[in-house]
Design an enzyme around this catalytic site. Structure first.
Site, mmCIF file in Angstrom:
data_model
loop_
_atom_site.group_PDB
_atom_site.id
_atom_site.type_symbol
_atom_site.label_atom_id
_atom_site.label_comp_id
_atom_site.label_asym_id
_atom_site.label_seq_id
_atom_site.Cartn_x
_atom_site.Cartn_y
_atom_site.Cartn_z
ATOM 1 N N VAL A 29 8.658 -1.243 6.887
ATOM 2 C CA VAL A 29 8.298 -2.603 6.442
ATOM 3 C C VAL A 29 8.463 -2.750 4.924
ATOM 4 C CG1 VAL A 29 6.533 -4.400 6.508
ATOM 5 C CG2 VAL A 29 6.671 -2.744 8.378
ATOM 6 N N LYS A 218 -4.720 -6.273 16.884
ATOM 7 C CA LYS A 218 -4.109 -7.597 16.677
ATOM 8 C C LYS A 218 -4.908 -8.680 17.390
ATOM 9 C CE LYS A 218 0.445 -5.421 16.269
ATOM 10 N NZ LYS A 218 1.537 -4.893 17.066
ATOM 11 N N GLY A 315 9.676 -4.165 13.496
ATOM 12 C CA GLY A 315 11.011 -3.929 12.932
ATOM 13 C C GLY A 315 11.039 -4.258 11.457
#
Ligand code: HSE
Length: 449
Positions: A29, A218, A315
């Site tokens: 990231v 999350k 990603g």
């Protein structure tokens, strides 16, 4: 008048001096964030109204996918948090402990903070937000949930007029990739997990992905933003995908369902359901067709109805997309009224509610049950009476032929919605039956309508 597209003022051409950011962590990231900030510098500055300069990077080792040029690099993340030139610290090192120390240090030094760290926010967010308010700095964390999908902004700002009823999401790309590949290509669990690790999707500790911990982090964040409650990760019910079998995937398919690893948060009169587990979803729902590493979150509000947010949940650049959006938000906030910021958890901090999180036994769902029955007369009648004695209504039932290897008959039932405690009780009674062999498999079912 703003410069026309294609002839925008580049980084540094604004009259105010550029905002300086420090990136801590140059992995997947961090590397993506550096590359996106560099590649799209002109457009980003035109959106933010100021130039944005990466003034320092903290990295233990170079990232071959990133050309950092002359940007100063240190091995010490705390140097970035103490660098007097830096306005915004971007925390991309992950984990709970060091990341917490880094963010606290940055806040203490008056820096705004951007993080993609869901574990950090879910577990230490209440403390960090209080400190940030004390010091008058921002903590932004769009990238912490569903990677590149701007779902936090959608709930916190776009749906601010609604009472949110429920949300349900595929919020772990690795788990979804594993389930999709197993279903579509018959690949093994371990084989697919290894590929997700090689692609940089999996967590450093992949049990976080497959045991549902990452999704629970999350979901905790989404539930707080949706319902205006403090972050309570320790109360989330978490069940992973490691015990799912190909047989259940196939039976679910035959009944018109897909199995997905879902995070569900639902407001009820008694409290809030907060649960992550494998779930049967009707195969014709859009979300049942979200495959591979893609994420999707359905949010149901009283005014808007059901909405769906879909995109890459992990990603290098998809996650960087969310980090950089936060950079733009912070830069804009620096130039506008600092007292008029969007609250961390969408509701004003003194207006958070103490609506309780329900234990899983008090949550309500429909259930898929798979029973391995002995091929004897009367077993089906006993099963039906155990369920009806507990007020459990059967929606569908499927009985297969006896399996060659053990002579057992798989009996598959889908129930109507019922409180989990009743199913627990029924399963105990079913497993005690002479005509039932082994454990009863239970997977929750959500219609999402
Ligand atoms: N391990 C996470 C996933 C990365 O697979 O979704 C993004 O949070």
């Amino acid at each position: 008048m703003r410069p026309s597209a294609g002839r925008g003022r580049g980084n540094g051409e604004y009259s105010v001096k550029p905002v300086k950011v420090g990136i801590c962590g140059l992995g997947t990231v961090g590397g993506g964030t550096f590359n996106v900030l560099k590649r799209n510098a002109d457009e980003i500055s035109r959106r933010a109204g100021r130039g944005i300069e990466v003034a320092q990077i903290a990295a233990r080792r170079p990232n071959p996918k990133v050309d950092t040029g002359s940007t100063p690099i240190t091995a010490d993340i705390f140097e970035v948090a103490s660098n007097p030139d830096i306005d915004i610290v971007i925390e991309l090192i992950g984990g709970y402990t060091l990341a917490r120390d880094l963010v606290l240090k940055a806040i203490e030094n008056g820096k705004h903070v951007i993080t993609a760290n869901k574990a950090l926010i879910a577990v230490h967010g209440n403390e960090l937000f209080a400190k940030a308010r004390e010091k008058g700095v921002i903590i932004a964390f769009e990238a912490a949930v569903a990677g590149g999908i701007p779902v936090i902004k959608a709930i916190r700002e776009g749906l601010a007029g609604n009472q949110i009823n429920w949300l349900a999401g595929i919020i772990n790309g690795t788990g979804n990739f594993i389930l999709s590949e197993m279903r579509e290509k018959g690949r093994t669990f371990e084989d697919v997990l290894q590929e997700a690790q090689a692609l940089g999707y999996a967590e450093a500790d992949p049990t976080f992905d497959v045991e549902g911990i990452d999704a629970a982090h999350k979901l905790t964040i989404l539930a707080s933003i949706a319902f205006g409650i403090p972050l309570q990760f320790d109360k989330a019910y978490t069940e992973g995908i490691t015990r799912l079998t190909t047989a259940d995937v196939n039976y679910a398919e035959a009944l018109g369902y897909r199995i997905k690893h879902l995070g569900v948060a639902r407001r009820t009169a008694a409290g809030i359901e907060l649960r992550v587990h494998p779930t049967l979803i009707p195969a014709d729902r859009l979300i049942a067709n979200v495959n591979g590493v893609m994420n999707a979150v359905m949010v149901n509000g009283d005014a808007v109805g059901s909405t769906l947010y879909y995109g890459a949940g992990a990603g290098m650049e998809p996650t960087a997309s969310a980090v950089v959006a936060d950079v733009v938000d912070v830069v804009r906030a620096l130039t506008t009224d600092p007292h008029n910021r969007v609250p961390h958890l969408a509701f004003q901090p003194d207006s958070l509610s103490d609506h309780p999180i329900l234990p899983i036994a008090e949550c309500e769902s429909a259930y898929y049950l798979r029973i391995q029955a002995k091929d004897l007369p009367g077993v089906l009648a006993q099963v039906a009476s155990i369920l009806s004695d507990r007020g459990i209504n059967i929606e569908s039932i499927m009985q297969k032929e006896a399996e060659e290897q053990d002579g057992l008959v798989p009996m598959i039932l889908v129930t109507h919605r019922v409180q989990e405690a009743r199913i627990d009780d029924a399963i105990t009674a079913l497993e005690a039956l002479e005509g039932v062999s082994g454990d009863v498999v239970r997977i929750r079912v959500e219609q999402l309508n």
